[in-house]
Design a protein around this motif. Structure first.
Motif, short mmCIF file in Angstrom:
data_model
loop_
_atom_site.label_atom_id
_atom_site.label_comp_id
_atom_site.label_asym_id
_atom_site.label_seq_id
_atom_site.Cartn_x
_atom_site.Cartn_y
_atom_site.Cartn_z
N VAL A 90 0.86 -1.18 0.00
CA VAL A 90 0.00 0.00 0.00
C VAL A 90 0.90 1.23 0.00
O VAL A 90 1.72 1.41 0.91
CB VAL A 90 -0.94 0.03 1.22
CG1 VAL A 90 -1.89 1.22 1.10
CG2 VAL A 90 -1.72 -1.26 1.34
N VAL A 91 0.75 2.05 -1.03
CA VAL A 91 1.59 3.23 -1.20
C VAL A 91 0.78 4.45 -0.76
O VAL A 91 -0.27 4.75 -1.35
CB VAL A 91 2.06 3.38 -2.66
CG1 VAL A 91 2.90 4.64 -2.83
CG2 VAL A 91 2.85 2.15 -3.09
N GLY A 92 1.29 5.17 0.23
CA GLY A 92 0.57 6.30 0.78
C GLY A 92 0.73 7.57 -0.03
O GLY A 92 1.10 8.62 0.51
N LEU A 101 5.17 -2.20 -11.01
CA LEU A 101 3.84 -2.79 -11.07
C LEU A 101 3.82 -4.07 -11.90
O LEU A 101 3.08 -5.01 -11.57
CB LEU A 101 2.85 -1.77 -11.65
CG LEU A 101 2.66 -0.49 -10.82
CD1 LEU A 101 1.67 0.43 -11.52
CD2 LEU A 101 2.19 -0.81 -9.41
N ASP A 102 4.62 -4.14 -12.94
CA ASP A 102 4.67 -5.36 -13.75
C ASP A 102 5.20 -6.53 -12.93
O ASP A 102 4.64 -7.64 -12.96
CB ASP A 102 5.54 -5.15 -14.99
CG ASP A 102 4.91 -4.21 -16.00
OD1 ASP A 102 3.67 -4.10 -16.00
OD2 ASP A 102 5.65 -3.60 -16.78
N ARG A 107 4.19 -11.56 -9.66
CA ARG A 107 4.37 -12.31 -8.41
C ARG A 107 3.07 -12.42 -7.61
O ARG A 107 3.08 -12.95 -6.50
CB ARG A 107 5.44 -11.65 -7.54
CG ARG A 107 6.84 -11.69 -8.15
CD ARG A 107 7.89 -11.57 -7.06
NE ARG A 107 7.76 -12.64 -6.08
CZ ARG A 107 8.30 -13.85 -6.20
NH1 ARG A 107 9.01 -14.14 -7.27
NH2 ARG A 107 8.13 -14.75 -5.25
N GLY A 108 1.97 -11.89 -8.13
CA GLY A 108 0.71 -11.97 -7.41
C GLY A 108 0.63 -11.05 -6.21
O GLY A 108 -0.12 -11.32 -5.26
N VAL A 109 1.38 -9.96 -6.24
CA VAL A 109 1.36 -8.98 -5.15
C VAL A 109 0.39 -7.86 -5.53
O VAL A 109 0.55 -7.21 -6.57
CB VAL A 109 2.76 -8.40 -4.89
CG1 VAL A 109 2.71 -7.33 -3.80
CG2 VAL A 109 3.73 -9.51 -4.50
N GLN A 110 -0.59 -7.62 -4.70
CA GLN A 110 -1.53 -6.53 -4.94
C GLN A 110 -0.90 -5.20 -4.53
O GLN A 110 -0.15 -5.15 -3.54
CB GLN A 110 -2.82 -6.76 -4.15
CG GLN A 110 -3.57 -8.04 -4.56
CD GLN A 110 -4.84 -8.20 -3.77
OE1 GLN A 110 -5.88 -7.65 -4.13
NE2 GLN A 110 -4.78 -8.96 -2.69
N VAL A 337 -4.49 -0.86 -7.75
CA VAL A 337 -4.00 -0.55 -9.09
C VAL A 337 -3.42 -1.78 -9.77
O VAL A 337 -3.29 -1.82 -10.99
CB VAL A 337 -2.94 0.59 -9.05
CG1 VAL A 337 -3.58 1.88 -8.62
CG2 VAL A 337 -1.77 0.24 -8.15
N VAL A 338 -3.05 -2.80 -9.00
CA VAL A 338 -2.59 -4.09 -9.54
C VAL A 338 -3.23 -5.20 -8.70
O VAL A 338 -3.22 -5.13 -7.47
CB VAL A 338 -1.05 -4.22 -9.50
CG1 VAL A 338 -0.63 -5.66 -9.77
CG2 VAL A 338 -0.40 -3.30 -10.52
#
Length: 338
Positions: A90-92, A101-102, A107-110, A337-338
């Protein structure tokens, strides 16, 4: 669950931790990492932009963590590859430019962001910088501090233009631009809006839509930039565009420095074609010692502060913590976003 709160000197790690605890309770381990921004300017780290800290330190701090909450940590491919337990970042901030993001998707990281956290602050600052630039407030304050009662600034040629009755062109009209439009309208300005991605009916709520950038520039006494930086908008205002402005116009940029050709701006200020300019953002931050901006006339500069007030820090931490809460409860994420 282990969570890393990678904060900095603006949104501190303990602020993230407090909001996380308020949201998810005390049954989880929240570790903290302190990054050097903004005392050390952000910059590119490996393949990501506007990041603070280094990959190896972040890798060590993320060992065993399933969630990372941060503003500026460099979540690069190397970091993601070396953090097999990580499932959520989570980016504040409004844009997760410090995250690959790619690689996260692979890697399946949201990945989530915190849109709107500083919209009000940036709008307030934009109006303040615009007024300070037009009315020469920093210059006259410096003169009085130096002991000079600058009566010459009351003369017709030196007192500066006003907003009441002026046409202000806003380039970009999202969360920030729309707030600026409302504030300027209240001050008596006629607001024109150029945003090819916005619905014209929505734009009409805030001013007069203009569907052509050149047409907006030709009619604007003041131009304020509020667009995102993309390959299409980089260098959006260059020498050709600045030359379309009426003589004596004012330019303000609190969005992204690379939207504006700084050499072209200096040329326009030095020639007297532009009355003044106000910049809070720069193509290179901080501007190099030999930058022409440092000696350009009638230029007000501030060090990328538009989005910085106490409320913004709390907003970022609170919105981020709410996303972590949704993640833990298995609910859809609000700002994914991902």
């Amino acid at each position: 669950m282990r969570i890393l709160a990678a904060g900095d000197h603006f949104v501190a790690p303990d602020l993230f931790a407090r909001e996380l605890t308020a949201e998810i309770g005390t049954d989880h381990t929240i570790d903290q990492l302190h990054l050097p921004w903004p005392l050390t300017p952000f910059g590119p780290v490996s393949e990501v932009d506007e990041a603070s800290g280094d990959e190896d330190t972040l890798l060590a701090a993320l060992r065993g963590a399933r969630v990372c909450v941060t503003q500026m940590a460099p979540v690069t491919r190397k970091v993601l590859d070396g953090s097999p337990d990580l499932r959520l970042v989570v980016v504040g901030r409004g844009g997760p430019v410090n995250v690959n993001l790619d690689a996260a998707k692979e890697r399946g990281v949201q990945v989530c962001n915190t849109p709107g956290r500083n919209a009000a602050a940036t709008a307030e600052y934009t109006v303040g910088l615009l007024l300070a630039t037009m009315r020469r407030i920093p210059e006259t304050s410096a003169a009085l501090t130096a002991g000079h009662w600058a009566g010459e600034f009351y003369t017709y040629d030196n007192c500066g233009p006003g907003l009441d009755g002026a046409t202000v062109g806003l380039i970009g009209c999202g969360a920030v631009g729309s707030r600026v439009a409302r504030a300027l309208t209240a001050l008596g300005a006629h607001v024109c809006l150029y945003d090819p991605y916005a619905d014209p009916d929505t734009l009409r709520e805030w001013g007069t839509p203009v569907d052509d950038l050149d047409a907006l520039l030709r009619r604007s006494d003041v131009v304020s930039l509020h667009a995102r930086l993309t390959p299409e908008t980089r260098g959006l205002l260059g020498a050709r565009e600045l030359a379309l402005l009426p003589e004596g116009a004012v330019v303000v940029n609190c969005a992204r420095g690379a939207l504006l050709d700084e050499d072209a701006l200096c040329d326009a200020l030095e020639s007297g074609r532009l009355a003044a300019a106000g910049l809070d953002v720069f193509a290179v931050e901080p501007p190099p010692a030999d930058s022409r901006l440092r000696t350009a006339p009638r230029l007000v500069m501030t060090p990328h502060l538009a989005g910085a007030n106490i409320s913004v820090a709390h907003n970022a931490a609170r919105i981020a913590a709410a996303e972590v809460g949704r993640f833990l409860r298995g609910e859809p994420l609000a700002h994914r976003v991902v």
